[in-house]
Enzyme design. Structure first.
Site, PDB file in Angstrom:
ATOM      1  N   THR A   1     -10.217 -11.657  35.180  1.00 17.64           N
ATOM      2  CA  THR A   1     -10.928 -10.758  34.381  1.00 17.64           C
ATOM      3  C   THR A   1     -12.085 -11.624  33.672  1.00 17.64           C
ATOM      4  O   THR A   1     -12.313 -12.862  34.048  1.00 17.64           O
ATOM      5  CB  THR A   1     -10.005 -10.904  32.986  1.00 17.64           C
ATOM      6  OG1 THR A   1      -8.791 -10.194  33.542  1.00 17.64           O
ATOM      7  CG2 THR A   1     -10.257 -10.003  31.838  1.00 17.64           C
TER       8      THR A   1
ATOM      9  N   GLY B   1      -4.359 -12.452  32.656  1.00 20.64           N
ATOM     10  CA  GLY B   1      -3.164 -11.974  32.819  1.00 20.64           C
ATOM     11  C   GLY B   1      -2.210 -12.017  31.478  1.00 20.64           C
ATOM     12  O   GLY B   1      -2.581 -12.000  30.392  1.00 20.64           O
TER      13      GLY B   1
END
Length: 566
Positions: free
Chosen positions: A375, A458
């Site tokens: 991300t 995560g």
């Protein structure tokens, strides 16, 4: 390999908690905070930070800057994000003096059914290939956010990424490291090796990378708007690609996509209002953990003490048990959010915490309804007071590996988070949004904006959100110190994606180097299993309002980026 050493900065370098900055004497930090009077940007790539600042210098808003930086990161950091993924944002609007949230997550293909997974003999959604692909929500989110908060034309916001895609840019070392790990895994999928390797290998640190296909795609979006992506030639190319490669994502799925504005939700922690977005994301887990920790004198225990680590881990276990039970697409499985983040519910659940023994099992609560890959996170703030907290991702690694010909991007594999069971809150269904790990965060104090921040990684994300706030509020660290301090990650809680058994052994506590051995030994005495792990501790960016005017910025020492302002 130097990149591996960078990734393990806090893991490999044993810095005792007593280590102090040689200039200030304060807790160790890799660099100073960044101060600027007018505007600030913090991203995981130096060039993206520069782009954001250039946009704001040119009259763009913090939202224009965030979109421009995000587009550039899709090119420069494809290991973490791109227009094949989803996006979430929280925005402080100085005109309305309130926060606005956007859920830019996409849905599963309508033609792909649970029966199809069963026909293929699958017990879990595979991590790569066509089956975990869901509609990408990023481009829609850009245009929705821009319509409300942008000042410059979208073509101007996308121009820097287009220019770098055509002319090239040098690849940074952490990105090169992860890119090299992804190539052997994803090169089997059609279009990946052709568009994301150099002669079958990942680009090396410092090597120039160009992506003319992405430049063309972004140019089409700049000229034709969001519909160029969801209803134009790009969508038709995507449709044909998946039909030819055993996939289910269709033109109709893309044309039907629409993100949504959502109301951020909050809890108050020691006088600070902490804001997250409601499910299908996991942001409220951070609020639940904070509520569970608030009764304890963490400042008195001290950072890195056995009590600090133990209480954090136990609160995380309880919150994540609820996460596995309740967090899902609210259109299919509404969660009792108000109850889950209430102080009363935290008081009930907090009775399960013992100061002496670690929980081996953590069952979800039964709240009554009241009448976690990879991300990027970035944040921007402009001279008018607008602040943007934005997170965007392709999910695992570089995504599914599915890269339509000529488009220059990879589709996310977010659908891996579905459970192949009808009776599960996150059970697969056509047209459903999966459980999402990516979460932006924001903090206000007495109704004024105080902090825009996020921590990538995560299931680490809500854990990281909490730890940053504990470091700032309870342990008195500054904005950079709060990110550089060694982190805790608990692993092993029951998974909302159903890919792990219910926790029955207490899980594992990962500690970065820097925690005293006395703490490790005390944790073991309470029944915790403590282990050493490289790299699962997330990536942080933050902007804080300077009480004297202007902004304070900080960036993650474990990544390639930096904070900058003017």
């Amino acid at each position: 390999m130097r990149a591996a050493a960078v990734l393990a900065l806090c893991c490999a370098a044993a810095l005792p908690l007593s280590a102090a900055d040689r200039i200030t004497g304060a807790p160790f930090a890799t660099r100073s905070e960044v101060y600027a009077p007018h505007a600030m940007a913090a991203t995981s790539h130096p060039l993206a930070t520069q782009i954001a600042l250039e946009v704001m210098r040119g009259g763009g808003s913090a939202m224009d800057a965030a979109i421009a930086a995000n587009a550039a990161l899709g090119l420069m950091e494809p290991t973490g994000n791109g227009i094949g993924g989803d996006l979430f944002a929280i925005v402080w609007d100085p005109k309305t003096r309130r926060l606005h949230g956007y859920n830019g997550s996409g849905r599963s293909p309508r033609a792909l059914t649970l029966a199809e997974f069963r026909r293929r003999g699958l017990e879990d959604v595979p991590p790569h290939g066509p089956l975990p692909v869901t509609v990408p929500g990023t481009v829609d989110a850009w245009f929705a956010l821009h319509e409300r908060f942008g000042r410059r034309a979208m073509a101007d916001n996308l121009a820097p990424a287009i220019r770098y895609a055509r002319e090239g840019h040098p690849v940074h070392e952490t990105i090169a490291y992860y890119w090299n790990r992804s190539v052997p895994v994803l090169s089997k999928w059609p279009g990946f090796a052709e568009q994301f390797t150099i002669d079958g290998r990942a680009p090396r640190t410092g090597e120039t990378w160009k992506n003319p296909n992405l430049a063309n795609t972004l140019s089409m979006i700049a000229e034709g708007g969001r519909d160029a992506f969801y209803k134009g030639d790009i969508a038709r190319t995507i449709d044909a690609y998946f039909k030819a490669n055993d996939g289910f994502l269709s033109y109709e799925d893309l044309a039907a996509h629409q993100g949504e504005w959502v109301e951020p939700v909050s809890t108050n922690y020691r006088g600070y209002d902490v804001w997250e977005l409601p499910p299908n994301g996991q942001g409220i887990a951070a609020l639940q953990i904070l509520n569970l920790l608030e009764p304890y004198d963490l400042a008195g225990y001290g950072f890195g003490s056995p009590e600090h680590v133990h209480l954090f881990v136990e609160a995380k276990k309880l919150a994540f048990a609820d996460r596995a039970r309740w967090y899902a697409d609210p259109d299919f499985h509404p969660a009792p959010v108000a109850r889950l983040i209430s102080k009363e519910y935290a008081a009930e659940r907090g009775e399960l915490i013992s100061m002496d023994r670690a929980l081996r099992e953590a069952q979800p609560g039964t709240p009554r309804q009241l009448d976690e890959g990879d991300t990027i996170y970035l944040t921007t703030a402009d001279a008018d007071g607008m602040m943007v907290s934005l997170i965007q991702s392709n999910y695992r690694g570089m995504g599914s590996g599915m890269a339509p010909p000529g488009l220059g991007f990879i589709f996310q594999d977010r659908g891996e988070q579905f459970v192949l069971r009808e009776d599960h809150p996150n059970g697969y269904a056509p047209g459903k949004r999966p459980f999402h790990t990516i979460i932006p965060a924001f903090v206000t104090k007495e109704g004024e904006p105080w902090l825009s921040y996020g921590v990538m990684g995560g299931a680490m994300q809500p854990q990281g959100h909490v730890q940053i706030l504990l470091n700032l509020i309870d342990f008195g660290m500054n904005l950079q110190e709060a990110g550089d301090a060694p982190r805790i990650q608990h692993d092993g809680s029951t998974d909302p994606a159903g890919q792990a058994l219910a926790m029955s052994d207490g899980g594992e506590v990962d500690l970065e180097s820097g925690f005293p051995y006395e703490t490790v030994r005390a944790l073991m005495g309470k029944g915790h299993s403590v282990r050493f792990a490289h790299g699962p501790y997330g990536g942080y960016q933050a902007i804080m309002a300077n009480p004297h005017g202007g902004w304070i910025g900080a960036s993650e020492s474990r990544k390639d980026g930096h904070a900058g302002g003017y």
